[in-house]
Design an enzyme around this catalytic site. Sequence first.
Site: not given
Ligand code: PGA
Length: 250
Positions: A9-11, A94, A96, A166, A172, A212, A233-234
Amino acid sequence: MRKMIIAGNWKMNKTPSEAAALASAIVEKNPSPECEVVLCVPFVDLFEAKKATEGSKIKVGAENIHWAESGAFTGEISGAMLKEIGVDYVIIGHSERRQYFGETDETVNARIKAALNSGIKVILCVGELEAEREDGKTEEVVSRQVKAALEGVSTEDMANIVIAYEPVWAIGTGKTATSQQAEEVCALIRDLVKGLYNETVADDLTVQYGGSMNAKNAAELLAMKDIDGGLIGGASLKPDDFTVIINAAK
Ligand code: PGA
């Protein structure tokens, strides 16, 4: 047979030229992945991601979809638009989007139906806030989110749904759920789906963990019985780390 799926997930990261370079690097390092790999990228990067992954086994996903087929929805993107680009998956719900963009259980459900109607597979995200976990409400929150999201989704369509657990407090933050914590909720989700549908649907469902997940902790999380992949994500922005995670998902 349930599928292992590692999705990035590149956000809101990477311009189109940067996306082309990152997707190419991931393709190059993963000529024959043993699990399904999906790159979920910003709308404006979809073309470049599709080009870079052409002829490879790596799939491309979007990070959102609107529920209407077309019309006066300034700034939104429809299922038909995504389908024409060749998008295979879309992330829906998601945390966010739930936190910052007013996403509700109802809009999540509407988006899921739009994706399914457009022939796009769904990665449905669910998860509790830190305060909800502390209050012992994890099961209640996750159950509510899953039930509401799947309202009206047919048994046949469940073949096109992936659920990502999640925990919001782990996204994050560098604070990963322990493999036991993650397994517990992933198993709960599978059990819930068994109750809503049947045992076969539950057995075939891919349940991912996200929050994470990284090159160091992926193997332990992915070894759990009910964790069938990750939403990353990251670490998905780092081709070497992402490749370690892909290789851990066998
Ligand atoms: P993260 O994000 O791996 O940076 O914690 C995961 C996500 O939001 O899907």
